[in-house]
Design a protein around this motif. Sequence first.
Motif, mmCIF file in Angstrom:
data_model
loop_
_atom_site.group_PDB
_atom_site.id
_atom_site.type_symbol
_atom_site.label_atom_id
_atom_site.label_comp_id
_atom_site.label_asym_id
_atom_site.label_seq_id
_atom_site.Cartn_x
_atom_site.Cartn_y
_atom_site.Cartn_z
ATOM 1 N N HIS A 83 -55.501 30.551 -1.512
ATOM 2 C CA HIS A 83 -54.566 29.613 -1.334
ATOM 3 C C HIS A 83 -54.056 29.614 -0.082
ATOM 4 N N SER A 84 -53.875 30.824 0.553
ATOM 5 C CA SER A 84 -53.464 31.083 2.011
ATOM 6 C C SER A 84 -51.928 31.039 2.216
ATOM 7 N N ASP A 85 -51.143 30.569 1.627
ATOM 8 C CA ASP A 85 -49.733 30.492 1.838
ATOM 9 C C ASP A 85 -48.878 30.670 0.452
ATOM 10 N N LEU A 86 -48.828 31.657 -0.325
ATOM 11 C CA LEU A 86 -48.186 31.970 -1.281
ATOM 12 C C LEU A 86 -46.847 32.553 -1.143
ATOM 13 N N ILE A 87 -46.098 31.853 -0.510
ATOM 14 C CA ILE A 87 -44.428 32.059 -0.345
ATOM 15 C C ILE A 87 -43.679 31.526 -1.430
ATOM 16 N N PRO A 88 -42.436 31.878 -1.399
ATOM 17 C CA PRO A 88 -41.721 31.567 -2.865
ATOM 18 C C PRO A 88 -41.737 29.998 -2.827
ATOM 19 N N ASN A 89 -41.398 29.230 -1.450
ATOM 20 C CA ASN A 89 -41.416 27.655 -1.663
ATOM 21 C C ASN A 89 -42.613 27.408 -2.339
ATOM 22 N N ASN A 90 -43.459 27.861 -2.505
ATOM 23 C CA ASN A 90 -44.828 26.930 -2.787
ATOM 24 C C ASN A 90 -45.043 27.422 -4.487
ATOM 25 N N VAL A 91 -44.187 28.305 -5.072
ATOM 26 C CA VAL A 91 -44.562 28.602 -6.407
ATOM 27 C C VAL A 91 -43.652 28.411 -7.169
ATOM 28 N N ALA A 148 -57.417 39.758 1.460
ATOM 29 C CA ALA A 148 -56.060 40.315 1.405
ATOM 30 C C ALA A 148 -55.135 39.403 1.697
ATOM 31 N N LEU A 149 -55.511 38.156 2.167
ATOM 32 C CA LEU A 149 -54.388 37.147 2.573
ATOM 33 C C LEU A 149 -53.329 36.666 1.323
ATOM 34 N N ASP A 150 -53.783 36.468 0.303
ATOM 35 C CA ASP A 150 -53.055 35.981 -0.713
ATOM 36 C C ASP A 150 -52.266 37.084 -1.077
ATOM 37 N N LEU A 151 -52.601 38.299 -0.837
ATOM 38 C CA LEU A 151 -51.447 39.523 -0.967
ATOM 39 C C LEU A 151 -50.213 39.561 -0.723
ATOM 40 N N ILE A 152 -50.202 38.593 0.464
ATOM 41 C CA ILE A 152 -48.660 38.194 0.911
ATOM 42 C C ILE A 152 -47.847 38.000 0.025
ATOM 43 N N SER A 153 -48.152 37.364 -1.157
ATOM 44 C CA SER A 153 -47.198 37.172 -2.278
ATOM 45 C C SER A 153 -46.794 38.210 -2.857
ATOM 46 N N ALA A 154 -47.181 39.588 -2.965
ATOM 47 C CA ALA A 154 -46.651 40.667 -3.370
ATOM 48 C C ALA A 154 -45.449 41.042 -2.758
ATOM 49 N N TRP A 155 -45.313 40.785 -1.468
ATOM 50 C CA TRP A 155 -44.168 41.129 -0.781
ATOM 51 C C TRP A 155 -43.213 40.152 -0.348
ATOM 52 N N HIS A 156 -43.513 38.883 -0.748
ATOM 53 C CA HIS A 156 -42.515 37.754 -0.658
ATOM 54 C C HIS A 156 -41.874 37.323 -1.931
ATOM 55 N N THR A 216 -32.314 26.762 12.409
ATOM 56 C CA THR A 216 -32.656 25.435 11.837
ATOM 57 C C THR A 216 -33.036 25.788 10.549
ATOM 58 N N ASN A 217 -33.428 26.786 9.998
ATOM 59 C CA ASN A 217 -33.632 26.966 8.456
ATOM 60 C C ASN A 217 -33.320 28.434 8.167
ATOM 61 N N PRO A 218 -31.906 28.489 7.757
ATOM 62 C CA PRO A 218 -31.828 30.034 7.562
ATOM 63 C C PRO A 218 -32.243 30.529 6.237
ATOM 64 N N THR A 219 -32.603 29.616 5.338
ATOM 65 C CA THR A 219 -33.189 30.300 4.178
ATOM 66 C C THR A 219 -34.473 30.583 4.560
ATOM 67 N N MET A 220 -35.457 30.061 5.276
ATOM 68 C CA MET A 220 -36.743 30.660 5.523
ATOM 69 C C MET A 220 -36.632 31.852 6.355
ATOM 70 N N SER A 221 -35.825 31.784 7.103
ATOM 71 C CA SER A 221 -35.513 33.061 8.427
ATOM 72 C C SER A 221 -35.210 34.036 7.333
ATOM 73 N N GLY A 222 -34.238 33.771 6.254
ATOM 74 C CA GLY A 222 -33.935 34.984 5.554
ATOM 75 C C GLY A 222 -34.949 35.492 4.715
ATOM 76 N N MET A 223 -35.794 34.689 4.191
ATOM 77 C CA MET A 223 -37.016 35.004 3.412
ATOM 78 C C MET A 223 -37.946 36.103 4.501
ATOM 79 N N GLY A 224 -37.885 35.900 5.439
ATOM 80 C CA GLY A 224 -38.966 36.658 6.456
ATOM 81 C C GLY A 224 -38.152 37.997 6.485
ATOM 82 N N ARG A 225 -37.018 38.079 6.753
ATOM 83 C CA ARG A 225 -36.091 39.342 6.941
ATOM 84 C C ARG A 225 -36.131 40.004 5.586
ATOM 85 N N ARG A 226 -36.028 39.609 4.527
ATOM 86 C CA ARG A 226 -36.282 40.086 3.159
ATOM 87 C C ARG A 226 -37.688 40.735 3.066
ATOM 88 N N THR A 227 -38.600 40.075 3.438
ATOM 89 C CA THR A 227 -39.960 40.382 3.386
ATOM 90 C C THR A 227 -40.346 41.593 4.326
#
Length: 302
Positions: free
Chosen positions: A202-210, A232-240, A282-293
């Motif tokens: 899929h290549s971008d399994l972040i919370p916005n896309n699920v 391993a790329l879709d394993l980003i979802s485990a951390w996000h 400009t997008n605190p929700t996205m920035s915060g998601m990055g911090r959490r991950t």
Amino acid sequence: MDDWTTMHVDQVDVTTENVAALIQEQFPQWSGRAIQPLSSTGTVNAIFRIGDDLSARFPLRLADTTEVQAVLEQEARASAELAQMSPFPVPEPVALGKPGAGYPMPWSVQTWLSGTIAIDADPSASDAFAEDLASFIAALRNADTHGRVFDGDNRGGVIADHDDWMAQCFQESEGLLDVPRLRRLWSRFRELPRTAADVMSHSDLIPNNVLVAGDRLSGVLDTGGFGPADPALDLISAWHLLQPGPREVFRRTLACDDLEWERGKAWAFEQSMGLVWYYVETNPTMSGMGRRTLDRLLESTD
């Protein structure tokens, strides 16, 4: 712009009035349908719901018309291919629109999926959701690559190829993050060898896309990036998306070995480092998601 927050210096305005005019001009069969701008933390497209069963996606960053057309055509092919093997609902391509009515680029129409995105309905404590997510990834991995390999664009190839981008991220993150600690982590991640062949991803399994219903996966969005990449790329979802317990369920379900698991961490790290500083204003929700991950990744290395 009246419907979307400006996140990029090259961002294009798109309003409900633009969308209504484009539909009237190009797809009159849909004129008269309600048009609803979606409040989204997405960063690539402005999305509008068209009636009950369609959504229109408008690229936000100004680019050459021919190039955008080629990208949208490729995304439509990828989305249609993924839909054939996905065990969960995904959007399917319907039409491509042309520039007009004050909007300067091509745009796309897809089927609409109902549901709540995972950033709004946190499924991170659910073992069942973790199993669903792993099942989705396993189904994509089992798809035939038809001899295709990673095209070199963005994440999914050699981790160390992202050194220049990470250097910029570390510089921009001074004062926002513990940069020396994060540099040390990257110095380890960038050395992880690539041993496995490409699989479909899929290549971008972040919370916005699920999409989530209850504590289960109900659908997956933004499928236009479907293509061959590092397993391993879709394993980003485990951390996000997952807390430690469900994360282990996810790992066992996919039978990830240590190297693949660490490379999944590396891709999640590379993506998250960019999210924090780029979208901090400009997008605190996205920035915060990055911090959490990043926090989850750091906790996993302590």
